[in-house]
Design a protein around this motif. Structure first.
Motif, PDB file in Angstrom:
ATOM      1  N   TYR A   1       6.696   4.298 -11.804  1.00 40.22           N
ATOM      2  CA  TYR A   1       6.440   3.812 -13.161  1.00 40.22           C
ATOM      3  C   TYR A   1       7.733   3.317 -13.802  1.00 40.22           C
ATOM      4  O   TYR A   1       7.791   2.212 -14.378  1.00 40.22           O
ATOM      5  CB  TYR A   1       5.817   4.923 -14.016  1.00 40.22           C
ATOM      6  CG  TYR A   1       5.617   4.538 -15.461  1.00 40.22           C
ATOM      7  CD1 TYR A   1       4.588   3.673 -15.839  1.00 40.22           C
ATOM      8  CD2 TYR A   1       6.481   5.020 -16.446  1.00 40.22           C
ATOM      9  CE1 TYR A   1       4.415   3.314 -17.170  1.00 40.22           C
ATOM     10  CE2 TYR A   1       6.312   4.667 -17.778  1.00 40.22           C
ATOM     11  CZ  TYR A   1       5.285   3.812 -18.133  1.00 40.22           C
ATOM     12  OH  TYR A   1       5.115   3.449 -19.439  1.00 40.22           O
TER      13      TYR A   1
ATOM     14  N   TYR B   1       3.556  -1.224  -8.051  1.00 37.39           N
ATOM     15  CA  TYR B   1       3.383  -0.485  -6.807  1.00 37.39           C
ATOM     16  C   TYR B   1       2.151  -0.998  -6.071  1.00 37.39           C
ATOM     17  O   TYR B   1       1.073  -1.117  -6.646  1.00 37.39           O
ATOM     18  CB  TYR B   1       3.216   1.015  -7.108  1.00 37.39           C
ATOM     19  CG  TYR B   1       2.658   1.804  -5.950  1.00 37.39           C
ATOM     20  CD1 TYR B   1       3.443   2.092  -4.844  1.00 37.39           C
ATOM     21  CD2 TYR B   1       1.337   2.251  -5.963  1.00 37.39           C
ATOM     22  CE1 TYR B   1       2.932   2.808  -3.766  1.00 37.39           C
ATOM     23  CE2 TYR B   1       0.818   2.976  -4.900  1.00 37.39           C
ATOM     24  CZ  TYR B   1       1.618   3.252  -3.806  1.00 37.39           C
ATOM     25  OH  TYR B   1       1.108   3.955  -2.749  1.00 37.39           O
TER      26      TYR B   1
ATOM     27  N   ASP C   1       6.848  10.666  -6.938  1.00 35.74           N
ATOM     28  CA  ASP C   1       6.726   9.234  -6.645  1.00 35.74           C
ATOM     29  C   ASP C   1       6.120   8.445  -7.796  1.00 35.74           C
ATOM     30  O   ASP C   1       6.567   7.342  -8.111  1.00 35.74           O
ATOM     31  CB  ASP C   1       5.860   9.011  -5.395  1.00 35.74           C
ATOM     32  CG  ASP C   1       6.530   9.493  -4.129  1.00 35.74           C
ATOM     33  OD1 ASP C   1       7.706   9.892  -4.199  1.00 35.74           O
ATOM     34  OD2 ASP C   1       5.874   9.480  -3.080  1.00 35.74           O
ATOM     35  N   GLN C   2       5.080   8.997  -8.400  1.00 39.81           N
ATOM     36  CA  GLN C   2       4.383   8.258  -9.446  1.00 39.81           C
ATOM     37  C   GLN C   2       5.298   8.021 -10.638  1.00 39.81           C
ATOM     38  O   GLN C   2       5.334   6.913 -11.206  1.00 39.81           O
ATOM     39  CB  GLN C   2       3.127   9.016  -9.884  1.00 39.81           C
ATOM     40  CG  GLN C   2       2.177   8.158 -10.694  1.00 39.81           C
ATOM     41  CD  GLN C   2       0.777   8.750 -10.778  1.00 39.81           C
ATOM     42  OE1 GLN C   2       0.490   9.758 -10.138  1.00 39.81           O
ATOM     43  NE2 GLN C   2      -0.081   8.134 -11.553  1.00 39.81           N
ATOM     44  N   GLN C   3       6.080   9.033 -10.999  1.00 33.03           N
ATOM     45  CA  GLN C   3       7.016   8.902 -12.107  1.00 33.03           C
ATOM     46  C   GLN C   3       8.109   7.889 -11.762  1.00 33.03           C
ATOM     47  O   GLN C   3       8.467   7.025 -12.579  1.00 33.03           O
ATOM     48  CB  GLN C   3       7.643  10.261 -12.424  1.00 33.03           C
ATOM     49  CG  GLN C   3       8.552  10.251 -13.633  1.00 33.03           C
ATOM     50  CD  GLN C   3       9.195  11.616 -13.878  1.00 33.03           C
ATOM     51  OE1 GLN C   3       9.039  12.538 -13.074  1.00 33.03           O
ATOM     52  NE2 GLN C   3       9.921  11.731 -14.979  1.00 33.03           N
TER      53      GLN C   3
ATOM     54  N   ASP D   1       0.497   8.502   0.262  1.00 35.79           N
ATOM     55  CA  ASP D   1       0.304   7.878  -1.042  1.00 35.79           C
ATOM     56  C   ASP D   1       1.460   8.329  -1.914  1.00 35.79           C
ATOM     57  O   ASP D   1       2.461   8.837  -1.413  1.00 35.79           O
ATOM     58  CB  ASP D   1      -1.050   8.286  -1.634  1.00 35.79           C
ATOM     59  CG  ASP D   1      -1.583   7.251  -2.635  1.00 35.79           C
ATOM     60  OD1 ASP D   1      -0.761   6.487  -3.180  1.00 35.79           O
ATOM     61  OD2 ASP D   1      -2.801   7.210  -2.875  1.00 35.79           O
ATOM     62  N   LEU D   2       1.345   8.173  -3.223  1.00 34.77           N
ATOM     63  CA  LEU D   2       2.392   8.640  -4.114  1.00 34.77           C
ATOM     64  C   LEU D   2       2.305  10.154  -4.237  1.00 34.77           C
ATOM     65  O   LEU D   2       1.293  10.693  -4.680  1.00 34.77           O
ATOM     66  CB  LEU D   2       2.243   7.980  -5.490  1.00 34.77           C
ATOM     67  CG  LEU D   2       2.402   6.457  -5.514  1.00 34.77           C
ATOM     68  CD1 LEU D   2       2.206   5.930  -6.927  1.00 34.77           C
ATOM     69  CD2 LEU D   2       3.740   6.026  -4.961  1.00 34.77           C
TER      70      LEU D   2
END
Length: 326
Positions: free
Chosen positions: A266, A229, A261-263, A256-257
């Motif tokens: 990843y 990312y 989003d972060q999951q 941002d995430l």
């Protein structure tokens, strides 16, 4: 080995070349085009640029060739390209990188170009890898990550789509191989919008997804380079519209995430790297992954402007490091 050719009196070093396969460079959307940013940064790193239209790609006795132009780019709207040569034929095996950047529709013409590019020497790297682009369709690849998707149907059957509407009450339909927000419709009054219901089967499959109300606050274009990312931008639809695409009138806002989003980033990042998809842009609405853009994702310019970064430099740093050119 250095091979030289004379183009209108200009000596071009042929050992350090990149080619961009894209739509008409004279008519690019300067405000949004990521291909231009990649090419300009490559030029700044002393690569010679060659541009050709996908119609001018061909396979000659097993050798992948193209007819196009050596060019110079300028960060100046309206005067962004200068042609350094007449139209000339080149062997694409002489290039270090080729960027596959024409816009969909992802039809047989597009698919054929990926077949031809597969015949290049391993010393020439195509971004994105043509086999991967062909095998992982943008609107079908998300099923590999079904845990992040909204309820989704792909079908040519009008009856199937009607049943999907009855089940979910409020749906979005869009062409399976389209882009730029074209052909997107919302159906929520018991009948299908934008679909000829007199036909039993459609000419081409479409994607139907349960409507996600958070689209009123925009979707998020999340960019990956080599599975990592690197940035994101919110695309906000105009008042009353369901289309957040920049080409359909969406505006850019900083983000941002957020949410999941972060999951998503990843899990997807590891798989995108494994699939050899170097430059990818995914679309997320609320908590849901809706598309994975592997053909010609955009968003670099907007992320740069909103975050005071230079993603094209990050792109080239990662690309050159990956193929040990630095």
């Amino acid at each position: 080995q250095v091979y030289k050719t004379n183009l209108q009196g200009i000596n071009i070093l042929m050992k350090n070349k990149i080619a961009i396969q894209m739509d008409d460079i004279n008519t690019i959307d300067y405000a949004f085009d990521s291909s231009f940013m990649i090419g300009l940064e490559g030029q700044n790193r002393n690569y010679d640029l060659f541009y050709y239209h996908p119609n001018d790609l061909f396979l000659d006795e097993g050798i992948v060739k193209a007819s196009g132009f050596f060019i110079e780019l300028y960060d100046q709207e309206g005067s962004h390209v200068k042609f350094l040569s007449d139209k000339t034929e080149v062997n694409l095996n002489d290039f270090k990188f080729i960027f596959l950047r024409q816009d969909p529709p992802f039809n047989m013409h597009y698919i054929t170009s990926t077949y031809l590019l597969d015949y290049l020497s391993e010393n020439t790297k195509v971004i994105n890898n043509p086999t991967a682009v062909r095998n992982y369709s943008e609107k079908i690849l998300p099923f590999k990550f079904k845990q992040f998707m909204p309820p989704t149907l792909i079908s040519q059957s009008v009856d199937d789509i009607k049943k999907f509407l009855i089940t979910h009450n409020d749906i979005i339909t869009k062409p399976l191989y389209g882009n730029g927000g074209e052909g997107i419709h919302r159906s929520n009054k018991g009948y299908l919008e934008g679909i000829d219901v007199s036909n039993k089967y459609l000419e081409m499959p479409i994607m139907a997804q349960k409507y996600i109300p958070e689209i009123s606050k925009g979707d998020r274009r999340i960019i990956f380079f080599d599975g990592e990312y690197v940035g994101s931008v919110a695309r906000i639809p105009s008042q009353g519209s369901i289309k957040a695409n920049f080409h359909a009138g969406g505006t850019a806002e900083k983000t941002d995430l957020v949410f999941r989003d972060q999951q998503i980033a990843y899990v997807l990042g590891k798989e995108l790297k494994k699939l050899n998809l170097f430059f990818v842009g995914i679309n997320v609405i609320g908590d849901y992954l809706t598309e994975i853009n592997v053909t010609s994702p955009t968003g670099i310019k907007q992320i740069n402007k909103l975050n005071n970064v230079n993603l094209e430099r990050v792109f080239w740093d990662k690309l050159e490091a990956k193929y040990k050119l630095v």
